[in-house]
Scaffold this motif. Structure first.
Motif, mmCIF file in Angstrom:
data_model
loop_
_atom_site.group_PDB
_atom_site.id
_atom_site.type_symbol
_atom_site.label_atom_id
_atom_site.label_comp_id
_atom_site.label_asym_id
_atom_site.label_seq_id
_atom_site.Cartn_x
_atom_site.Cartn_y
_atom_site.Cartn_z
ATOM 1 N N VAL A 192 -8.394 -23.286 -22.087
ATOM 2 C CA VAL A 192 -7.063 -23.100 -21.509
ATOM 3 C C VAL A 192 -6.862 -21.648 -21.069
ATOM 4 N N CYS A 193 -7.308 -20.704 -21.898
ATOM 5 C CA CYS A 193 -7.167 -19.288 -21.533
ATOM 6 C C CYS A 193 -7.939 -18.974 -20.257
ATOM 7 N N ALA A 194 -9.164 -19.520 -20.139
ATOM 8 C CA ALA A 194 -9.964 -19.268 -18.943
ATOM 9 C C ALA A 194 -9.308 -19.873 -17.703
ATOM 10 N N GLU A 195 -8.740 -21.061 -17.848
ATOM 11 C CA GLU A 195 -8.111 -21.735 -16.714
ATOM 12 C C GLU A 195 -6.893 -20.976 -16.209
ATOM 13 N N ARG A 196 -6.115 -20.414 -17.119
ATOM 14 C CA ARG A 196 -4.883 -19.741 -16.700
ATOM 15 C C ARG A 196 -5.076 -18.247 -16.459
ATOM 16 N N GLY A 197 -6.243 -17.703 -16.879
ATOM 17 C CA GLY A 197 -6.533 -16.302 -16.633
ATOM 18 C C GLY A 197 -5.800 -15.346 -17.550
ATOM 19 N N HIS A 198 -5.262 -15.840 -18.660
ATOM 20 C CA HIS A 198 -4.587 -15.013 -19.656
ATOM 21 C C HIS A 198 -5.148 -15.367 -21.032
ATOM 22 N N TYR A 199 -5.436 -14.359 -21.821
ATOM 23 C CA TYR A 199 -6.066 -14.589 -23.119
ATOM 24 C C TYR A 199 -5.170 -14.174 -24.288
ATOM 25 N N ASP A 200 -3.878 -14.001 -24.014
ATOM 26 C CA ASP A 200 -2.932 -13.734 -25.089
ATOM 27 C C ASP A 200 -2.013 -14.935 -25.256
ATOM 28 N N PHE A 201 -1.405 -15.053 -26.419
ATOM 29 C CA PHE A 201 -0.615 -16.231 -26.764
ATOM 30 C C PHE A 201 0.195 -15.919 -28.014
ATOM 31 N N LEU A 202 1.158 -16.751 -28.295
ATOM 32 C CA LEU A 202 1.895 -16.668 -29.552
ATOM 33 C C LEU A 202 1.107 -17.434 -30.609
ATOM 34 N N LEU A 203 0.726 -16.765 -31.679
ATOM 35 C CA LEU A 203 -0.058 -17.384 -32.746
ATOM 36 C C LEU A 203 0.823 -17.552 -33.980
ATOM 37 N N ILE A 204 0.875 -18.772 -34.494
ATOM 38 C CA ILE A 204 1.639 -19.078 -35.697
ATOM 39 C C ILE A 204 0.701 -19.696 -36.723
ATOM 40 N N SER A 205 0.720 -19.177 -37.950
ATOM 41 C CA SER A 205 -0.138 -19.690 -39.015
ATOM 42 C C SER A 205 0.709 -20.027 -40.238
ATOM 43 N N GLY A 206 0.625 -21.279 -40.676
ATOM 44 C CA GLY A 206 1.410 -21.738 -41.823
ATOM 45 C C GLY A 206 0.678 -21.499 -43.129
#
Length: 319
Positions: A287-301
């Protein structure tokens, strides 16, 4: 974006008495219990929300019953017991190792020898109090801006694929090379996620091959990972990463090069940095490669487990 340092540089941290190893025990005070998660506050979480462009949610963790079989002889797979009730069912897990699948290693996991755990805590401190349990991370909240550094994807595109069964060292220079190629800029408080492709390779192996790998940790097992030297510890600290997660068995390269030292000890015990292992990243990478962005909101429970040494990651990326 101009980065403003919030912590001393690695080279300015004090060293342990009698050892040439730097520690960050005084950065947030010796009573601190969350380590580098101090780098994630409201400002960082608000900024992380800007990385959400589509709202798609991607799991970053393996099913709890994987790797199958487990890689350690003394860590058998849990037993899932489903009990009948008048209204339906209850269930429980027997023999559930919190470090058995995609996970975080907590601050109770590794010590710095006679110097103790994060903040200089002793074995007695851990035995008689709840100090440094993963519940402290759960109470603070474990989430922020995640950044994927897709080493496997970068090397595949270059025609030099990473060998998943070889002790290939991922150096600081390689992390920077991949980040630059991706157009990724690091920010203070980022959660660094590194893809080697190991979990994908392991899952694709025939069952008999996976069975042969069980129990080989420490006796022939090899996989790519972060270089374990002080240079890598300095790199991760100076970029002010709040945590590091990798899709291999132990974050650092295996087998460990004892001449360079043990990155786990440096990062967990001396820098207070959470380490994630056995993450599952192929969908995120795609998904990151397809959209050209490698940052995201990361949530860990993270589990609110008093005295917890580690926790299943229960991690998602929202892209």
């Amino acid at each position: 974006m101009t980065r403003v340092r919030r912590t001393p540089r690695f080279a300015d941290l004090p060293t342990l008495a009698g050892r040439d190893e730097r520690h960050a025990w005084d950065v947030w005070g010796r009573a601190d219990e969350i380590g580098t998660l101090n780098l994630i506050g409201g400002e960082q979480r608000r900024a992380a929300a800007d990385a959400v462009r589509t709202g798609e949610m991607i799991s970053l963790t393996l099913p709890l019953n994987e790797p199958d079989p487990g890689l350690f002889d003394d860590r058998d797979l849990y037993r899932h017991v489903i009990e009948d009730t008048a209204a339906g069912h209850d269930d429980k897990l027997d023999g559930f190792y919190l470090q058995g699948s995609s996970q975080w290693d907590g601050l109770r996991h590794i010590n710095a020898g006679r110097h103790g755990y994060w903040g200089g805590r002793s074995e007695d401190d851990l035995a008689t109090t709840d100090v440094l349990g993963v519940d402290r991370w759960a109470a603070h909240g474990f989430g922020g801006r995640g950044v994927l550094v897709d080493v496997a994807g970068h090397l595949d595109a270059r025609g030099t694929p990473l060998a998943p069964d070889q002790p290939v060292e991922i150096t600081a220079a390689m992390l920077d090379e991949v980040a630059t190629a991706q157009g990724t800029e690091f920010r203070s408080g980022d959660i660094l996620v590194v893809r080697t492709g190991w979990t994908e390779w392991y899952r694709a192996l025939p069952a008999e091959h996976r069975a042969r790998l069980r129990g080989t940790i420490g006796s022939g097992f090899a996989c790519p990972g972060l270089e374990s030297s002080k240079d890598m510890a300095a790199y991760l600290w100076d970029r002010e990463f709040a945590a590091v997660a990798v899709d291999n068995v132990g974050v650092e390269v295996f087998p460990v090069n004892r001449d360079k030292g043990f990155l786990h000890r440096r990062l967990i015990a001396l820098q207070g940095m959470p380490l994630g292992e056995l993450w599952h990243l192929p969908r995120l990478a795609r998904v990151c490669a397809e959209r050209g962005h490698y940052d995201f909101l990361l949530i860990s429970g993270v589990l609110p487990l008093p005295r917890g040494v580690g926790s299943p990651a229960n991690a998602h990326a929202i892209v």
